[in-house]
Design an enzyme around this catalytic site. Structure first.
Site, PDB file in Angstrom:
ATOM      1  N   GLN A  19      -7.990  -1.907   4.232  1.00  0.00           N
ATOM      2  CA  GLN A  19      -6.666  -1.105   3.220  1.00  0.00           C
ATOM      3  C   GLN A  19      -7.480  -0.376   2.017  1.00  0.00           C
ATOM      4  OE1 GLN A  19      -3.008  -2.868   2.530  1.00  0.00           O
ATOM      5  NE2 GLN A  19      -3.392  -2.878   0.493  1.00  0.00           N
ATOM      6  N   LYS A  67      -8.567   4.100   1.807  1.00  0.00           N
ATOM      7  CA  LYS A  67      -7.847   5.052   1.841  1.00  0.00           C
ATOM      8  C   LYS A  67      -7.632   5.918   0.345  1.00  0.00           C
ATOM      9  CE  LYS A  67      -4.499   3.329   5.279  1.00  0.00           C
ATOM     10  NZ  LYS A  67      -5.244   2.082   5.523  1.00  0.00           N
ATOM     11  N   SER A 118     -15.029  26.961 -27.786  1.00  0.00           N
ATOM     12  CA  SER A 118     -15.140  25.751 -28.622  1.00  0.00           C
ATOM     13  C   SER A 118     -14.107  25.630 -29.766  1.00  0.00           C
ATOM     14  CB  SER A 118     -16.564  25.868 -29.336  1.00  0.00           C
ATOM     15  OG  SER A 118     -16.539  24.882 -30.313  1.00  0.00           O
ATOM     16  N   ASN A 122      -2.196  -2.172  13.219  1.00  0.00           N
ATOM     17  CA  ASN A 122      -3.592  -1.879  13.135  1.00  0.00           C
ATOM     18  C   ASN A 122      -4.117  -0.555  13.839  1.00  0.00           C
ATOM     19  OD1 ASN A 122      -3.584  -4.477  11.950  1.00  0.00           O
ATOM     20  ND2 ASN A 122      -4.778  -5.405  13.512  1.00  0.00           N
ATOM     21  N   SER A 181       0.876  -1.147   0.054  1.00  0.00           N
ATOM     22  CA  SER A 181       0.026  -0.077   0.124  1.00  0.00           C
ATOM     23  C   SER A 181       0.908   1.325   0.149  1.00  0.00           C
ATOM     24  CB  SER A 181      -0.701  -0.068   1.288  1.00  0.00           C
ATOM     25  OG  SER A 181      -0.271  -0.151   2.432  1.00  0.00           O
ATOM     26  N   TYR A 207      -9.865  -5.933  12.865  1.00  0.00           N
ATOM     27  CA  TYR A 207      -9.235  -5.368  11.489  1.00  0.00           C
ATOM     28  C   TYR A 207      -9.192  -6.431  10.496  1.00  0.00           C
ATOM     29  CZ  TYR A 207      -6.124  -3.493   7.907  1.00  0.00           C
ATOM     30  OH  TYR A 207      -5.419  -3.059   6.955  1.00  0.00           O
ATOM     31  N   GLU A 228     -19.464  22.925 -15.061  1.00  0.00           N
ATOM     32  CA  GLU A 228     -19.759  21.545 -15.577  1.00  0.00           C
ATOM     33  C   GLU A 228     -18.766  20.659 -14.867  1.00  0.00           C
ATOM     34  OE1 GLU A 228     -19.509  21.677 -19.847  1.00  0.00           O
ATOM     35  OE2 GLU A 228     -21.489  22.810 -20.207  1.00  0.00           O
ATOM     36  N   LYS A 285     -18.805  30.557 -29.250  1.00  0.00           N
ATOM     37  CA  LYS A 285     -19.332  29.550 -27.814  1.00  0.00           C
ATOM     38  C   LYS A 285     -18.288  30.214 -26.624  1.00  0.00           C
ATOM     39  CE  LYS A 285     -21.445  26.579 -27.374  1.00  0.00           C
ATOM     40  NZ  LYS A 285     -21.075  25.173 -27.484  1.00  0.00           N
ATOM     41  N   ASN A 314     -18.464  28.531 -23.145  1.00  0.00           N
ATOM     42  CA  ASN A 314     -18.877  27.422 -22.450  1.00  0.00           C
ATOM     43  C   ASN A 314     -18.584  27.755 -20.485  1.00  0.00           C
ATOM     44  OD1 ASN A 314     -19.557  26.356 -24.556  1.00  0.00           O
ATOM     45  ND2 ASN A 314     -17.529  25.521 -24.942  1.00  0.00           N
ATOM     46  N   THR A 347     -40.089  26.633 -10.169  1.00  0.00           N
ATOM     47  CA  THR A 347     -40.336  25.316  -9.699  1.00  0.00           C
ATOM     48  C   THR A 347     -40.393  24.628 -10.860  1.00  0.00           C
ATOM     49  OG1 THR A 347     -42.645  25.990  -9.514  1.00  0.00           O
ATOM     50  CG2 THR A 347     -41.594  26.226  -7.824  1.00  0.00           C
ATOM     51  N   HIS A 348     -40.035  23.255 -11.064  1.00  0.00           N
ATOM     52  CA  HIS A 348     -40.265  22.519 -12.199  1.00  0.00           C
ATOM     53  C   HIS A 348     -39.622  23.050 -13.482  1.00  0.00           C
ATOM     54  CE1 HIS A 348     -43.376  20.042  -9.869  1.00  0.00           C
ATOM     55  NE2 HIS A 348     -43.721  21.405  -9.450  1.00  0.00           N
TER      56      HIS A 348
END
Length: 460
Positions: free
Chosen positions: A322, A325, A277, A110, A22, A317, A290, A283, A285, A155-156
């Site tokens: 492991q 992480k 773009s 541990n 690890s 344990y 996003e 464009k 953007n 709304t909606h």
């Protein structure tokens, strides 16, 4: 150097080792492992397991190692050790010889890794906390700058009633305030020290675990060794808090993406936070928002992953742990980065007040105000709702706003309507009426903004 080789007579299969080791990710715990080891060396000296001189040698060597890690955090990756614990021990052995081999007396990987990960979580959660406050500050500034600018509420995804732009921003401040409280709650619960719990049954060395916890900056020592070495609730809690907070970030991003679109045009992206773009020159953007929306799915995935890792594990344990992480490290880094990005880009977002106001005035957003007007004249709300609905249909057929209809036409639908209806249908009149606590009336929004600022000052 494996820390468990004496039991085995054959060499470890290379494929197994690469699957098992690890160090490639837990090297991030180097400073915490050194911190825990320095505290443990002190306890071994107090318990007369090592001499004061040996403790001083270990402490000095560990301090030097911490400086080396500070200079080059990826230093452990230059070796082929199994994990960060074996790397630290190997480095000490090179420098101190047999003295280094005494350090692991009475402890296990541990309880050590559980301690390291809690220390790392405390440190990084505090970093996230500061980033969350920075995002809140940016939203408060955005609300301040928006002043009394009006926009349509939705709304909606349909235009509903007008709201102040500042009211919109303060809605996300409320969400982030809850995120901060969840983060603080998680920090309080993780502030427990597992070191000295051994592999699962406790240590055989007479250490003062309360003193050990205090030296490491924990509020208390874990009370049950089985629980201490196998508990990852704090990873789940922080992952859940991150997921909720990132969901808020994603919703805010979705709003901004729509508000910046040509169809809405309410907000304008500054050039410094926009992308273009490769094909279409016109464009502009909203890539940054996003990406914030997209990274939310990544964080949510890490939450689901840790829950699946833990759901079937017996005490205490298990090597499955492991897997706590890599996803968690990425989650915390993504969470903090996303909040910092929001704080950075919001000042480059401006409000197109004229477009916002025009949109708020369209779509019969004052229909509820007309219904309220009829209620004030004595009409039951259900009847008023029906009358106004019919009026909206009538106005829409003529492609006119409600306030553009002549009085005689309005009165065809209700004799209660009089000349005083026109002031009641104005945008500002509708806003002023929403003056109850939590409403979008300018005086309420201003008061809410001031309260939020006062709250913020208490957090920093």
């Amino acid at each position: 150097m494996a820390m468990w080789g004496g039991r085995f007579q054959e060499a470890t299969l290379s494929e197994f080792r690469s699957f098992n080791d690890s160090l490639s990710f837990d090297y991030l715990l180097a400073q915490q492992d050194i911190q825990a080891s320095r505290a443990w060396a002190q306890q071994l000296a107090q318990a007369a397991i090592i001499s004061a001189d040996e403790a001083a040698q270990l402490d000095a060597a560990l301090a030097d190692l911490a400086v080396a890690i500070e200079a080059d955090p990826k230093l452990p990756l230059q070796t082929s050790e199994e994990d960060i614990h074996s790397w630290v021990e190997a480095q000490l052995t090179v420098k101190l010889g047999a003295v280094a081999k005494k350090l692991h007396t009475g402890r296990s990987r541990n309880d050590l890794v559980a301690t390291d990960l809690r220390l790392w979580s405390k440190l990084n959660a505090q970093g996230v906390r500061q980033s969350l406050l920075a995002a809140i500050a940016a939203l408060l500034n955005f609300a301040d700058n928006a002043g009394t600018a009006v926009m349509p509420g939705f709304t909606h995804l349909q235009r509903a009633q007008p709201v102040l732009v500042a009211h919109w921003a303060l809605a996300y401040v409320e969400m982030f305030k809850r995120d901060l409280s969840r983060l603080d709650d998680a920090l309080a619960r993780l502030d427990v020290c597992p070191l000295g719990c051994g592999a699962l049954a406790g240590t055989g060395v007479a250490v003062d675990r309360v003193q050990l916890a205090q030296r490491l900056g924990f509020a208390s020592a874990a009370l049950n060794s089985l629980d201490a070495v196998s508990d990852r609730d704090y990873v789940v809690e922080l992952s859940a808090a991150a997921s909720i907070c990132m969901t808020h970030l994603s919703r805010l991003s979705e709003d901004v993406i729509f508000f910046c679109s040509g169809e809405a045009g309410f907000f304008k992206l500054g050039d410094a936070i926009s992308s273009g773009s490769s094909l279409m020159p016109q464009k502009k953007n909203p890539d940054v928002f996003e990406l914030l929306r997209g990274k939310t799915g990544r964080v949510l995935g890490h939450l689901v992953a840790i829950l699946h890792v833990l759901k079937g594990l017996p005490l205490a344990y298990n090597k499955d742990m492991q897997e706590d992480k890599q996803g968690f490290f990425d989650l915390m880094a993504t969470w903090q980065q996303s909040l910092l990005i929001l704080a950075t880009v919001l000042p480059h977002l401006t409000v197109n007040e004229a477009q916002c106001r025009q949109a708020a005035e369209l779509g019969y957003s004052n229909a509820t105000d007309l219904a309220d007007y009829l209620v004030s004249k004595g009409m039951p709300f259900r009847d008023a709702h029906e009358v106004v609905g019919e009026l909206v249909v009538h106005a829409a057929k003529q492609q006119l706003a409600l306030e553009a209809l002549p009085l005689h036409e309005l009165q065809q639908f209700s004799s209660l309507i009089a000349e005083d209806v026109y002031p009641a249908l104005q945008l500002e009149a509708g806003l002023q009426k929403r003056a109850a606590l939590g409403g979008t009336a300018p005086q309420q929004v201003l008061a809410a903004l001031q309260q939020a600022k006062q709250w913020f000052e208490q957090q920093v």
